[in-house]
Motif scaffolding. Structure first.
Motif, mmCIF file in Angstrom:
data_model
loop_
_atom_site.group_PDB
_atom_site.id
_atom_site.type_symbol
_atom_site.label_atom_id
_atom_site.label_comp_id
_atom_site.label_asym_id
_atom_site.label_seq_id
_atom_site.Cartn_x
_atom_site.Cartn_y
_atom_site.Cartn_z
ATOM 1 N N GLY A 73 0.779 -1.232 0.000
ATOM 2 C CA GLY A 73 0.000 0.000 0.000
ATOM 3 C C GLY A 73 0.809 1.280 0.000
ATOM 4 O O GLY A 73 0.231 2.367 -0.107
ATOM 5 N N GLN A 74 2.112 1.206 0.121
ATOM 6 C CA GLN A 74 2.901 2.433 0.157
ATOM 7 C C GLN A 74 3.008 3.040 -1.226
ATOM 8 O O GLN A 74 3.286 2.355 -2.201
ATOM 9 C CB GLN A 74 4.295 2.173 0.718
ATOM 10 N N GLN A 75 2.797 4.335 -1.300
ATOM 11 C CA GLN A 75 2.871 5.036 -2.567
ATOM 12 C C GLN A 75 4.292 5.544 -2.820
ATOM 13 O O GLN A 75 4.932 6.113 -1.941
ATOM 14 C CB GLN A 75 1.900 6.228 -2.568
ATOM 15 N N LYS A 76 4.787 5.318 -4.022
ATOM 16 C CA LYS A 76 6.071 5.829 -4.493
ATOM 17 C C LYS A 76 7.227 5.575 -3.514
ATOM 18 O O LYS A 76 7.914 6.505 -3.069
ATOM 19 C CB LYS A 76 5.960 7.319 -4.822
ATOM 20 N N PRO A 77 7.451 4.334 -3.144
ATOM 21 C CA PRO A 77 8.596 4.048 -2.270
ATOM 22 C C PRO A 77 9.913 4.252 -2.995
ATOM 23 O O PRO A 77 9.997 4.042 -4.215
ATOM 24 C CB PRO A 77 8.396 2.565 -1.927
ATOM 25 N N PRO A 78 10.950 4.671 -2.293
ATOM 26 C CA PRO A 78 12.281 4.706 -2.904
ATOM 27 C C PRO A 78 12.746 3.289 -3.223
ATOM 28 O O PRO A 78 12.225 2.312 -2.668
ATOM 29 C CB PRO A 78 13.144 5.364 -1.830
ATOM 30 N N VAL A 96 17.325 -9.862 3.176
ATOM 31 C CA VAL A 96 17.808 -8.480 3.145
ATOM 32 C C VAL A 96 16.761 -7.584 2.471
ATOM 33 O O VAL A 96 16.499 -6.463 2.937
ATOM 34 C CB VAL A 96 19.162 -8.395 2.414
ATOM 35 N N CYS A 97 16.150 -8.062 1.407
ATOM 36 C CA CYS A 97 15.094 -7.291 0.745
ATOM 37 C C CYS A 97 13.926 -7.037 1.694
ATOM 38 O O CYS A 97 13.389 -5.917 1.750
ATOM 39 C CB CYS A 97 14.604 -8.021 -0.502
ATOM 40 N N ARG A 98 13.522 -8.044 2.436
ATOM 41 C CA ARG A 98 12.402 -7.857 3.369
ATOM 42 C C ARG A 98 12.768 -6.878 4.481
ATOM 43 O O ARG A 98 11.934 -6.082 4.913
ATOM 44 C CB ARG A 98 11.965 -9.212 3.937
ATOM 45 N N ARG A 99 14.013 -6.943 4.959
ATOM 46 C CA ARG A 99 14.448 -5.986 5.987
ATOM 47 C C ARG A 99 14.336 -4.557 5.458
ATOM 48 O O ARG A 99 13.888 -3.652 6.165
ATOM 49 C CB ARG A 99 15.894 -6.276 6.400
ATOM 50 N N LEU A 100 14.761 -4.343 4.227
ATOM 51 C CA LEU A 100 14.678 -3.014 3.632
ATOM 52 C C LEU A 100 13.235 -2.594 3.401
ATOM 53 O O LEU A 100 12.874 -1.429 3.610
ATOM 54 C CB LEU A 100 15.468 -2.986 2.323
ATOM 55 N N ALA A 101 12.404 -3.544 2.970
ATOM 56 C CA ALA A 101 10.986 -3.218 2.744
ATOM 57 C C ALA A 101 10.312 -2.787 4.040
ATOM 58 O O ALA A 101 9.458 -1.892 4.033
ATOM 59 C CB ALA A 101 10.268 -4.415 2.134
ATOM 60 N N ARG A 102 10.693 -3.381 5.143
ATOM 61 C CA ARG A 102 10.120 -2.993 6.426
ATOM 62 C C ARG A 102 10.502 -1.566 6.811
ATOM 63 O O ARG A 102 9.848 -0.957 7.669
ATOM 64 C CB ARG A 102 10.555 -3.967 7.520
ATOM 65 N N LEU A 103 11.518 -1.043 6.172
ATOM 66 C CA LEU A 103 11.942 0.334 6.420
ATOM 67 C C LEU A 103 11.390 1.303 5.369
ATOM 68 O O LEU A 103 11.757 2.479 5.356
ATOM 69 C CB LEU A 103 13.474 0.397 6.434
ATOM 70 N N GLY A 104 10.535 0.785 4.498
ATOM 71 C CA GLY A 104 9.867 1.655 3.540
ATOM 72 C C GLY A 104 10.391 1.616 2.124
ATOM 73 O O GLY A 104 9.918 2.365 1.267
ATOM 74 N N TYR A 105 11.339 0.739 1.838
ATOM 75 C CA TYR A 105 11.934 0.689 0.506
ATOM 76 C C TYR A 105 11.279 -0.380 -0.374
ATOM 77 O O TYR A 105 10.794 -1.403 0.131
ATOM 78 C CB TYR A 105 13.424 0.375 0.608
ATOM 79 N N CYS A 106 11.319 -0.137 -1.667
ATOM 80 C CA CYS A 106 11.063 -1.186 -2.651
ATOM 81 C C CYS A 106 12.420 -1.808 -2.964
ATOM 82 O O CYS A 106 13.274 -1.170 -3.597
ATOM 83 C CB CYS A 106 10.439 -0.611 -3.916
ATOM 84 N N GLY A 156 5.304 2.294 -10.238
ATOM 85 C CA GLY A 156 4.971 3.421 -9.384
ATOM 86 C C GLY A 156 5.971 3.726 -8.291
ATOM 87 O O GLY A 156 5.718 4.590 -7.442
ATOM 88 N N ALA A 157 7.108 3.041 -8.268
ATOM 89 C CA ALA A 157 8.137 3.361 -7.277
ATOM 90 C C ALA A 157 8.843 4.657 -7.669
ATOM 91 O O ALA A 157 8.812 5.085 -8.828
ATOM 92 C CB ALA A 157 9.137 2.226 -7.165
ATOM 93 N N ASP A 158 9.485 5.281 -6.704
ATOM 94 C CA ASP A 158 10.158 6.545 -6.938
ATOM 95 C C ASP A 158 11.621 6.279 -7.276
ATOM 96 O O ASP A 158 12.483 6.250 -6.394
ATOM 97 C CB ASP A 158 10.047 7.432 -5.695
ATOM 98 N N THR A 159 11.902 6.093 -8.559
ATOM 99 C CA THR A 159 13.274 5.789 -8.979
ATOM 100 C C THR A 159 14.158 7.028 -9.005
ATOM 101 O O THR A 159 15.349 6.927 -9.299
ATOM 102 C CB THR A 159 13.272 5.104 -10.357
ATOM 103 N N ARG A 160 13.589 8.188 -8.665
ATOM 104 C CA ARG A 160 14.448 9.358 -8.461
ATOM 105 C C ARG A 160 15.197 9.235 -7.138
ATOM 106 O O ARG A 160 16.184 9.939 -6.922
ATOM 107 C CB ARG A 160 13.609 10.636 -8.474
ATOM 108 N N ARG A 161 14.697 8.373 -6.264
ATOM 109 C CA ARG A 161 15.389 8.050 -5.009
ATOM 110 C C ARG A 161 15.868 6.601 -5.127
ATOM 111 O O ARG A 161 15.198 5.669 -4.695
ATOM 112 C CB ARG A 161 14.465 8.235 -3.816
ATOM 113 N N LEU A 162 17.018 6.437 -5.756
ATOM 114 C CA LEU A 162 17.530 5.119 -6.117
ATOM 115 C C LEU A 162 18.869 4.866 -5.441
ATOM 116 O O LEU A 162 19.779 5.695 -5.503
ATOM 117 C CB LEU A 162 17.701 5.029 -7.640
ATOM 118 N N ALA A 163 18.978 3.704 -4.809
ATOM 119 C CA ALA A 163 20.237 3.273 -4.203
ATOM 120 C C ALA A 163 20.554 1.862 -4.668
ATOM 121 O O ALA A 163 19.688 1.132 -5.150
ATOM 122 C CB ALA A 163 20.150 3.321 -2.676
#
Length: 291
Positions: A73-78, A96-106, A156-163
């Motif tokens: 449900g998060q809109q435009k996650p980094p 590791v992906c799930r840990r990051l997702a819990r912090l708001g990242y895609c 719909g992710a925010d790829t302007r905030r990409l790491a």
């Protein structure tokens, strides 16, 4: 946990054949080559509240399998690209992906060896290196990571905030991708090799590309890493100081008493204190650079 969201519907697939893609599904569990040394410390992050699972990313010659996790449900996650060790996108990388997702990242972890074979099913590290990683071209890897960014943008992710972050083999790729994609804002390279053999598969290495970095990279290294001599770390530090803005904004932190793979909580090399400190440094680095 799979729930309906814009991240579940895939963009139209390009055609692919099994001649191009050997790996078409990630399955579950840890890579075979690591199972004899699995540690009891392996972190397990559940997917409650996440959209997490396999996707297919359209690339030039077909569909590449990847794992993604994102808050439901998060809109435009980094976006954070997670680049695996030589073992591919196995359970540790997915966690590791799930840990990051819990912090708001895609978080997206592609199976970058999909055309060469499945390293998760090979029991010997030398065999993985001979049969898989030594035959996986850097140019192909960088293009596949670009495709993951395009996939995320289409969802719909925010790829302007990409790491980008990666471990071991993926740590080296992190440096390369930060020099390749001007859209990257931050990179964190965990004990990635900095020098190496130059050939058609690996034409350049991080020390060769320091001046071309498009985004600052944080390098996390172990002082007891037998495979990455400290003199190569020092050579990279020197190259960064002589580079441009992104290079000079980059940093390398060495944990004096840590071996290689100190973040790999499923292996005997895991060092809890250093791993947790590195994780916090990574998150702070992302925040500092707008991701």
């Amino acid at each position: 946990m799979e729930t309906e969201s814009e991240f579940d519907s895939l963009v139209p697939a390009q055609s692919f054949t099994r001649r191009s893609f050997i790996v078409t599904s990630l399955g579950a569990g840890f890579a075979l080559a690591t199972q004899s040394a699995l540690a009891q410390t392996a972190i397990k992050t559940d997917d409650t509240g996440l959209v997490a699972g396999e996707i297919k990313v359209p690339v030039k010659d077909g569909d590449m399998v990847a794992y993604r996790a994102v808050p439901a449900g998060q809109q435009k996650p980094p976006v954070v690209l997670v680049v695996s060790e030589i073992f591919g996108a196995h359970e540790y990388i997915r966690d590791v992906c799930r840990r990051l997702a819990r912090l708001g990242y895609c978080a997206i972890a592609p199976e970058l060896f999909a055309r060469q074979g499945d390293p998760r099913q090979i029991a010997s590290i030398p065999d993985i290196q001979a049969r898989i990683t030594s035959k996986t071209p850097d140019a192909q890897v960088l293009s596949d990571l670009d495709a993951c960014v395009a996939w995320a943008a289409g969802k719909g992710a925010d790829t302007r905030r990409l790491a980008v972050t990666g471990f071991c083999w993926g740590g080296r790729i992190t440096w390369l991708y930060a020099a390749h994609n001007p859209g990257v804002r931050a990179g964190v390279a965990w004990y990635g090799r900095l020098v190496g053999v130059v050939n058609d598969i690996t034409p350049r290495h991080p020390t060769d590309l320091a001046a071309q970095l498009k985004a600052p990279v944080l390098g996390l290294y172990g002082g007891l890493d037998a495979g990455i001599p400290l003199e190569t770390v020092e050579a990279m530090e020197k190259a960064l100081k002589q580079g441009g803005t992104a290079a000079q904004a980059s940093e390398i932190h060495v944990y004096d008493n840590a071996p290689h793979a100190f973040h790999a909580d499923y292996r005997p090399s895991y060092r809890k204190e250093e791993a947790e400190d590195g994780w916090q440094r990574m998150l702070a680095w992302f925040r500092k650079n707008g991701v």
